[in-house]
Design a protein around this motif. Structure first.
Motif, short mmCIF file in Angstrom:
data_model
loop_
_atom_site.label_atom_id
_atom_site.label_comp_id
_atom_site.label_asym_id
_atom_site.label_seq_id
_atom_site.Cartn_x
_atom_site.Cartn_y
_atom_site.Cartn_z
N GLY A 1 30.88 55.91 41.40
CA GLY A 1 30.21 55.89 40.10
C GLY A 1 29.00 54.99 40.15
O GLY A 1 29.10 53.85 40.62
N VAL B 1 29.01 60.25 38.31
CA VAL B 1 30.16 60.18 39.21
C VAL B 1 30.12 61.35 40.19
O VAL B 1 29.79 62.48 39.83
N VAL C 1 35.79 62.58 34.84
CA VAL C 1 34.93 61.48 34.42
C VAL C 1 34.79 61.56 32.92
O VAL C 1 34.56 62.63 32.35
N TRP D 1 26.77 56.67 33.31
CA TRP D 1 27.39 56.64 34.63
C TRP D 1 27.38 58.05 35.21
O TRP D 1 27.72 59.02 34.54
#
Length: 313
Positions: free
Chosen positions: A209, A280, A43, A278
């Motif tokens: 996500g 993940v 990520v 974000w």
């Protein structure tokens, strides 16, 4: 040859929003094995995903890749495309003979490089366009490879502002992202719903996500504030804003009250800076999602603010 698309590309009577997205350097990774198969999840601010292999590696050899100019040949570089306005953004009626579109433009590109150059990025503006103006950003097959280079795991950020898209002075403006730009699921079945991800994935890998935080710098000189985000069901109250209540009686705390209009700001708009986080995770069976890490996306939103007596939004 560096290029920045002229703002005179189309004659705009109104510019509602301009969104430029700039990645940051946050990155995380994790690796799992199953037999002779190895999957490395990653990520970062460009996206997330997994590289899976049986241990073999391929190393290519050959001439250097062509520049954008060489790939373009004798064709004209068309740096813009029009899309439908993201769902959840409410606008007033467009000027007569025009329709609202989300116009995405490739900015600061360098055709003499193999990847567009270090400054190349996308900017987004919701603008009214006529049929002729749409033709300026027509789609062509030869431009597809250039646009593909901007592919990202993350959806384009779509900022919602309520109760009106154009905030009013001394009336709380509530910020959120649309549901579609707050979540993404990747699995071999291609099912977009989180609830349906829990099937037997003995030989498959699912990654998810979610936007979990949004930091907002309102652009008027006041300190930034943070908003905890979360993804719920697709319903009218996903963003936490109650349409039946007035803006002074909301449960959501992701809001800001502008004290002055943006009339004296550049282009008549405040520059709102967003940091979108974000989070993940992946799932390979079992009861829990396993975290991979987080990544931040920085975005700039141009936002007009009007006096209370102004009409429209």
């Amino acid at each position: 040859m560096r290029n920045r698309v002229s703002r005179g590309l189309i004659a705009l009577t109104t510019v509602v929003a301009l969104l430029a997205v700039y990645p940051t350097s946050t990155a995380s990774a994790d690796t799992i094995t199953s037999g002779d198969k190895v999957c490395s999840m990653y990520v970062n601010s460009v996206g997330f995903g997994a590289f899976c292999s049986s241990g073999a590696a391929y190393f290519g050899d050959g001439p250097p890749p062509p520049t954008w100019k060489q790939r373009l040949g004798n064709n004209i570089f068309i740096p813009c495309r029009d899309f439908d306005v993201p769902r959840g953004i409410k606008l007033g009626p467009p000027p007569e003979g025009k329709t609202w579109v989300l116009r995405v433009t490739i900015e600061d590109y360098d055709l003499d490089t193999v990847n567009g150059g270090t400054g190349v990025h996308l900017e987004r503006a919701i603008v009214p366009v006529s049929g002729d103006e749409r033709q300026q950003c027509r789609r062509t097959d030869y431009m597809e490879p250039f646009w593909a280079e901007f592919g990202s795991t993350y959806p384009d950020p779509a900022l919602q502002v309520k109760p009106t898209y154009t905030p009013r002075v001394n009336v709380p403006a509530y910020f959120s992202l649309t549901r579609e730009s707050s979540m993404i699921l990747k699995n071999t079945q291609g099912d977009p719903e989180l609830d349906s991800a829990f099937y037997d994935l003995t030989h498959n890998l699912t990654m998810r996500g979610l936007v979990t935080m949004m930091k907002v710098d309102p652009g008027d000189g006041t300190p930034p504030f943070e908003c905890r985000m979360g993804v719920g069901k697709l319903d009218d109250n996903f963003d936490g804003y109650d349409e039946k209540a007035d803006p002074f009686s909301q449960m959501s705390t992701c809001s800001h009250k502008y004290k002055r209009s943006s009339a004296n700001q550049p282009d008549g708009m405040y520059t709102v800076k967003l940091t979108i986080t974000w989070t993940v995770a992946y799932w390979k069976g079992g009861p829990n999602w396993i975290p991979v890490g987080t990544a931040d996306i920085n975005a700039v939103q141009r936002l007009p603010v009007q006096e209370l007596q102004s009409i429209g939004g």
